[in-house]
Scaffold this motif. Structure first.
Motif, PDB file in Angstrom:
ATOM      1  N   LEU A 353       0.855  -1.188   0.000  1.00 38.52           N
ATOM      2  CA  LEU A 353       0.000   0.000   0.000  1.00 38.52           C
ATOM      3  C   LEU A 353       0.889   1.235   0.000  1.00 38.52           C
ATOM      4  CD1 LEU A 353      -2.911   1.110   0.153  1.00 38.52           C
ATOM      5  CD2 LEU A 353      -2.683   1.068   2.652  1.00 38.52           C
ATOM      6  N   LEU A 354       0.870   1.980  -1.104  1.00 37.07           N
ATOM      7  CA  LEU A 354       1.731   3.153  -1.243  1.00 37.07           C
ATOM      8  C   LEU A 354       1.083   4.419  -0.718  1.00 37.07           C
ATOM      9  CD1 LEU A 354       3.173   2.501  -4.825  1.00 37.07           C
ATOM     10  CD2 LEU A 354       4.172   1.913  -2.606  1.00 37.07           C
ATOM     11  N   VAL A 355      -0.217   4.542  -0.890  1.00 36.71           N
ATOM     12  CA  VAL A 355      -0.924   5.727  -0.416  1.00 36.71           C
ATOM     13  C   VAL A 355      -2.407   5.406  -0.361  1.00 36.71           C
ATOM     14  CG1 VAL A 355      -1.310   6.753  -2.715  1.00 36.71           C
ATOM     15  CG2 VAL A 355      -1.141   8.255  -0.713  1.00 36.71           C
ATOM     16  N   GLY A 356      -3.138   6.086   0.529  1.00 38.44           N
ATOM     17  CA  GLY A 356      -4.579   5.869   0.645  1.00 38.44           C
ATOM     18  C   GLY A 356      -4.897   4.650   1.478  1.00 38.44           C
ATOM     19  N   GLY A 357      -6.014   4.019   1.121  1.00 36.03           N
ATOM     20  CA  GLY A 357      -6.381   2.779   1.780  1.00 36.03           C
ATOM     21  C   GLY A 357      -7.488   2.882   2.792  1.00 36.03           C
ATOM     22  N   GLY A 358      -8.036   4.077   3.001  1.00 31.32           N
ATOM     23  CA  GLY A 358      -9.078   4.198   3.994  1.00 31.32           C
ATOM     24  C   GLY A 358     -10.095   5.263   3.649  1.00 31.32           C
ATOM     25  N   VAL A 359     -10.819   5.720   4.662  1.00 29.95           N
ATOM     26  CA  VAL A 359     -11.838   6.760   4.513  1.00 29.95           C
ATOM     27  C   VAL A 359     -11.218   8.093   4.932  1.00 29.95           C
ATOM     28  CG1 VAL A 359     -14.105   7.558   5.265  1.00 29.95           C
ATOM     29  CG2 VAL A 359     -13.675   5.104   4.969  1.00 29.95           C
ATOM     30  N   PRO A 360     -11.344   9.135   4.138  1.00 22.28           N
ATOM     31  CA  PRO A 360     -10.746  10.421   4.506  1.00 22.28           C
ATOM     32  C   PRO A 360     -11.323  10.959   5.809  1.00 22.28           C
ATOM     33  CG  PRO A 360     -11.452  10.414   2.205  1.00 22.28           C
ATOM     34  CD  PRO A 360     -12.015   9.191   2.826  1.00 22.28           C
ATOM     35  N   ALA A 361     -10.463  11.533   6.631  1.00 25.68           N
ATOM     36  CA  ALA A 361     -10.907  12.103   7.899  1.00 25.68           C
ATOM     37  C   ALA A 361     -11.888  13.243   7.661  1.00 25.68           C
ATOM     38  CB  ALA A 361      -9.696  12.624   8.683  1.00 25.68           C
TER      39      ALA A 361
END
Length: 488
Positions: A353-361
């Motif tokens: 996983l290089l960047v991202g992967g979730g829900v933005p705060a």
């Protein structure tokens, strides 16, 4: 101040606003914050029967298929003009329903949809609806005639763009149409019905029936439907084809994709990264043509991976109605969870996983997923083989050009793709040679383009038939050969 929800109580059946047969409704909720955007009737199988009967009567006995071509095309051009007058309204409604960034909806949903009606009209004026040929023993007259009643089933991601790809050529050919918009995005279809009514479509030529899969299944299986044009998933496309086959209806299927963007060693870094970002994240990654597999040469893998990571991480994520937003929410919480599940699967498979992967705060109320980039992906991983339909992209390393071509072709899909090479005459020629080796229906050298004058469609599981261009018009026509006396 938020706009009041758009509430509709009638269905557009055969060119009239009619009371639905049932009482079920569809609530359209904002993928940004979950608030109510609008409500429409849920069309029932009984409504389908009424719409198909109206379309059948209009085709078999009404004026539309028998009008001079110029008169039909004049209606298409009025549809285009009226849509352009309301393009901002179309764009705003679409973004509110499905989360497309406003900038994307304005250009690639509303304006591009309107443009198709004019392009089809122009192509139809030059189309050989009648052709004389020399037969083996006598002259032949080859006629191209409308296929009949068309069931057009469209998805939620680019609803007006896909609707125009079906409705414009069907109308130009002289067909009548029952349009079934997705339950996630029915409100823009009401705007289109208003436009078509104002443009002067005769009674029976168009119906608009928002509904779920059960009603859709009844429509595509209807024995009075002569052709089904469907855009959606591979699984649903198989069901549509099987159902239509029961009464031998013609089908056009535009299905999924897992397209590869091949970066050759001589590619320019800034322009290539810009092209890859545009091609992989358009419409929040909710595009069947998206370049979701990026193939990088081993010699430049780290360089491109770092640049793409920076671009993905710098995307502005937020309210789709904000003109500065680059990535909006996915269409629904269900689609959000699907993306998050695939992100988990990718990590379990060993991708980096290089960047991202979730829900933005701060955006937890909506259906948001961060732009996500995986490195060190192999083509056998599920995230490289299955369509995720969101802002989740894979980087795959290759050693030489033959391996890149093999990886690009090693897919169940074949819808789109691109190659990035030197921006020179020799580089472009090399790119064309790579394009010839890839089994896919649409391809771009040094960029990412879907051109409305060229045929669009897929190889393999990406579909059957073509849309756009004269080929798209031909999908709504039957061929008839008339043998003439030899003395004529």
């Amino acid at each position: 101040m938020a706009e009041a929800p758009a509430v509709h109580g009638t269905l557009f059946i055969g060119g009239r606003w009619e009371t639905p047969a049932g009482t079920d409704t569809i609530d359209v909720v904002s993928p940004h914050d979950g608030t109510l955007v609008g409500r429409v009737p849920h069309a029932s199988p009984q409504d389908v029967d009424r719409a198909v009967a109206a379309a059948r009567e209009a085709f078999d006995h009404g004026p539309w298929p028998r009008l001079p071509l110029a008169e039909r095309l004049a209606v298409l051009e009025r549809i285009q003009a009226l849509m352009l007058e309301r393009k901002d309204e179309f764009a705003r409604v679409i973004s509110a329903q499905n989360g497309s960034p406003a900038s994307f909806s304005a250009v690639n949903q509303a304006a591009a949809a309107a443009l198709q009606y004019g392009l089809v009209a122009a192509a139809a004026r030059e189309f050989p609806f009648e052709e004389r040929r020399e037969g083996l023993r006598q002259p032949l007259l080859v006629l191209r005639e409308p296929v009949g009643v068309v069931a057009a089933v469209v998805p939620w991601n680019v609803p007006q763009f896909v609707t125009a790809a079906k409705l414009a050529p069907a109308l130009a050919a002289g067909c009548t149409v029952v349009l079934k918009p997705s339950p996630e995005t029915p409100l823009d279809a009401y705007l289109l019905a208003e436009v078509c009514e104002a443009a002067g479509l005769p009674e029976g030529v168009l119906s608009v029936l928002p509904a779920d899969r059960e009603t859709s299944a009844h429509l595509v299986a209807h024995p009075d439907v002569d052709k089904v044009s469907f855009t959606g998933s591979v699984a649903a496309g198989r069901q549509v084809m099987a159902s239509a086959a029961q009464h031998l209806a013609r089908v056009t299927l535009e299905l999924g994709g897992k397209s590869a963007g091949i970066v050759l060693p001589d590619a320019d870094l800034p322009s290539t990264v810009a092209g890859l970002a545009a091609g992989s994240l358009l419409n929040n990654g909710q595009a069947c043509v998206a370049l979701t597999r990026i193939l990088l040469p081993a010699s430049r893998y780290e360089e491109f991976a770092a640049a793409l990571t920076a671009v993905f991480g710098g995307m502005r994520v937020g309210d789709p109605l904000d003109p500065e937003t680059q990535i909006g929410p996915l269409v629904s919480k269900r689609q959000q969870q699907r993306n998050l599940d695939y992100i988990r699967i990718g990590q379990e498979e060993g991708a980096k996983l290089l960047v991202g992967g979730g829900v933005p705060a701060g955006l937890e109320a909506g259906a948001y997923v961060q732009p996500t980039l995986f490195g060190e992906v192999t083509n056998g991983m599920r995230i490289a083989r299955e369509e995720i339909f969101g802002p989740v992209v894979c980087l795959i390393r290759y050693e030489d050009e033959d391996e890149a071509v093999r990886i690009a072709n090693d897919s169940d899909f074949g819808l789109s793709g691109a190659v990035f090479t030197a921006r020179t005459e020799e580089g472009v020629a090399h790119g064309v040679e790579v394009a010839r080796r890839i089994r896919t229906g649409t391809y771009t050298v040094n960029g990412f383009t879907i051109d409305l004058r060229g045929p669009f469609g897929g190889y393999k599981n990406s579909g059957v038939g073509r849309e756009f261009g004269t080929e798209g018009l031909g999908e709504y026509l039957e061929h008839k050969t008339v043998a003439l006396p030899a003395t004529v």
